[in-house]
Design a protein around this motif. Structure first.
Motif, short mmCIF file in Angstrom:
data_model
loop_
_atom_site.label_atom_id
_atom_site.label_comp_id
_atom_site.label_asym_id
_atom_site.label_seq_id
_atom_site.Cartn_x
_atom_site.Cartn_y
_atom_site.Cartn_z
N HIS A 228 0.83 -1.20 0.00
CA HIS A 228 0.00 0.00 0.00
C HIS A 228 0.87 1.25 0.00
O HIS A 228 0.63 2.20 -0.79
CB HIS A 228 -0.92 -0.02 1.21
N ALA A 229 1.86 1.28 0.87
CA ALA A 229 2.75 2.45 0.95
C ALA A 229 3.52 2.65 -0.35
O ALA A 229 3.73 3.78 -0.80
CB ALA A 229 3.70 2.29 2.13
N ASP A 230 3.94 1.56 -0.96
CA ASP A 230 4.72 1.65 -2.20
C ASP A 230 3.88 2.23 -3.34
O ASP A 230 4.36 3.07 -4.12
CB ASP A 230 5.24 0.27 -2.58
N ILE A 231 2.63 1.80 -3.44
CA ILE A 231 1.76 2.32 -4.50
C ILE A 231 1.50 3.81 -4.31
O ILE A 231 1.57 4.61 -5.26
CB ILE A 231 0.42 1.54 -4.54
N LEU A 232 1.22 4.22 -3.07
CA LEU A 232 1.00 5.63 -2.81
C LEU A 232 2.24 6.45 -3.14
O LEU A 232 2.15 7.56 -3.69
CB LEU A 232 0.61 5.85 -1.34
#
Length: 518
Positions: A228-232
């Protein structure tokens, strides 16, 4: 090795919602995050539709993406689903599409033919490609099409003979025709089914786990958080539009001044109450004895508000909204009368500054008891307003809508109010402060809401009148259904119709059916 015993359902919840919606509605519109698998689910719908016999709902399917690679990818998805569903179908064919307006031009297109006699065709995204067609139309990433307005116009023509239309897209700016369509749906101008899925929604419904399943990796809470953090991080400043389903903003106010002025009526009074100045050694109004405060406010109600209530049309349904405030901002009360022509007319507006809780309750009860055929009340139940709204619910029952102001609430309820302004279906007072309040509503992250405060000689304002009007409009559209006890207004109060000698109401109230339960 992944355990194959606990495999999830083939389609995630939001994909299942798409399939159910296409089955039930003529037009489905989806505003979505990137890469959530809607095209994959739409391909399954296409395969099932084209492979079915006409009597079972079968039909031709026409798909449009904004560029050729999308069309080829979609047709490949359909071929995969045809294999999984064991449908008798041809291989993917590339054929030449003859442009009806430019026969000298050949355009490459793709299709799959099914034994049912129907086919799935991936067409170029031009309106004329739908001319003479009939069936299910799927517009994918519609916001990025060069002539979406023309394509939508052509697609909707298929509805006449029982066709269906599916519009799926990520947002591409507030002024884009796709976002205009979304606002028309929310505003009640278009009777279509609207679905919405953010990246977080997809994550909550199993997107990460499905990706892990496809890659043959184990899904873990730590891995999900990192994913999730990587996509954001990758989307950075584009995350709102690409992932959070928030169209990139425009500048300027939400309602143009010319539109506000067109709906203003100088005959509508605005009554403003402020605490009386201390005299004779008395302290601030809030420190006065309860009975004294009540008498002071009642005198104002009898002198100023009661005559306005007495003028109301006794046959017209009424609604009521209040944006609550105690000290800093205004507490604004906004009644609406619903005419036979369905125009919501404002009879008057009350603005209360620094009025104690008990007296705000006193004013609300006096006004609402005097509103003929009171349909519903929508009250700001955020913060201190919660207790005020609960007290109103004790008195008026299920007719009270207790609203916690939030971004989703603004997103769903402000567009219908704007539609009313555009359609001439509401009137407001011709008042400088009220106009200022409406001008303070701005588009924030694609949602109209109040973002700033103003200060004048009377004190601070925070768009209070605009929010009260929005709440009143929500109440005017409500259809509460209840069976209960409704107090009769006190003898002599506005709306009271029985004499002191009339004991049919047993001196207390009346039992009646309200709403539309029959």
């Amino acid at each position: 090795m992944i355990d194959r015993v606990d495999l999830p359902a083939v389609f995630m919840t939001y994909q299942q919602e798409l399939m159910s919606s296409v089955s039930a509605y003529a037009v489905t519109v989806v505003e979505k995050s990137r890469r959530t698998g809607y095209s994959w689910a739409a391909a399954a719908i296409a395969a099932l539709t084209a492979s079915a016999a006409r009597g079972a709902g079968g039909d031709d399917v026409y798909y449009m993406g904004y560029e050729k690679e999308m069309t080829r990818e979609f047709i490949d998805y359909v071929a995969e689903w045809a294999k999984e569903f064991q449908c008798a179908a041809s291989a993917v064919e590339e054929f030449v599409f003859k442009d009806p307006d430019h026969p000298e031009k050949d355009i490459g297109a793709f299709r799959i033919r099914f034994a049912s006699g129907f086919e799935v065709v991936a067409l170029p995204s031009v309106a004329r490609a739908l001319r003479g067609k009939q069936g299910l139309v799927i517009l994918d990433e519609a916001a990025f099409m060069d002539d979406l307005e023309g394509i939508l116009k052509a697609a909707m023509a298929l509805l006449i003979w029982g066709g269906k239309v599916v519009v799926i897209s990520t947002h591409f700016g507030e002024a884009n025709p796709f976002n205009v369509l979304i606002n028309d749906i929310r505003g009640g101008r278009a009777d279509y089914k609207l679905l919405r899925c953010t990246f977080d929604d997809a994550m909550d419904q199993g997107l990460y786990e499905r990706i892990c399943l496809r890659k043959g990796e184990a899904a873990t809470p730590e891995g999900k958080e990192a994913f999730h953090a990587d996509i954001l991080k990758k989307y950075r400043h584009n995350a709102d539009e690409e992932l959070n389903v928030i169209p990139s903003p425009l500048t300027g106010t939400w309602l143009p001044g010319v539109l506000l002025e067109a709906r203003m009526d100088a005959a509508i009074p605005v009554l403003r109450w402020a605490p009386p100045a201390p005299t004779g050694g008395a302290g601030p109004f809030v420190t006065w004895p309860e009975a004294t405060r009540e008498r002071e406010v009642q005198a104002w109600l009898d002198a100023e508000v009661a005559p306005l209530l007495a003028k109301l049309d006794r046959d017209a349904p009424h609604a009521f909204g209040q944006d609550f405030a105690r000290k800093v901002d205004l507490s604004c009360m906004w009644p609406l009368a619903i005419g036979k022509d369905l125009v919501r007319r404002t009879p008057f507006v009350l603005e209360l500054r620094n009025m104690p809780f008990a007296q705000q309750k006193q004013v609300l009860n006096f006004v609402c008891d005097g509103l003929p055929r009171l349909r519903a009340l929508a009250l700001d139940a955020t913060g201190n307003g919660g207790a005020h709204a609960e007290a109103a619910a004790d008195r008026y029952g299920s007719r009270v809508i207790q609203v916690t102001m939030s971004e989703p609430w603004y997103r769903e309820n402000m567009p219908p109010l704007k539609t009313a302004f555009e359609d001439g279906a509401i009137t407001i007072p011709k008042d400088r402060d009220i106009e200022t309040d409406f001008r303070m509503v701005k588009l924030v992250r694609g949602v109209p809401r109040v973002v700033e405060r103003t200060v004048d000689e009377a004190g601070q304002r925070h768009g209070d009148a605009a929010i009260a009007a929005a709440l009143a409009y929500v109440a005017s559209r409500a259809e509460p259904e209840s069976y209960g006890y409704e107090p009769v207004p006190p003898r002599g109060a506005p709306g009271a119709s029985r004499s002191d000698d009339d004991d049919d109401d047993m001196g207390r109230g009346r039992l009646e059916l309200r709403g539309s339960i029959f």
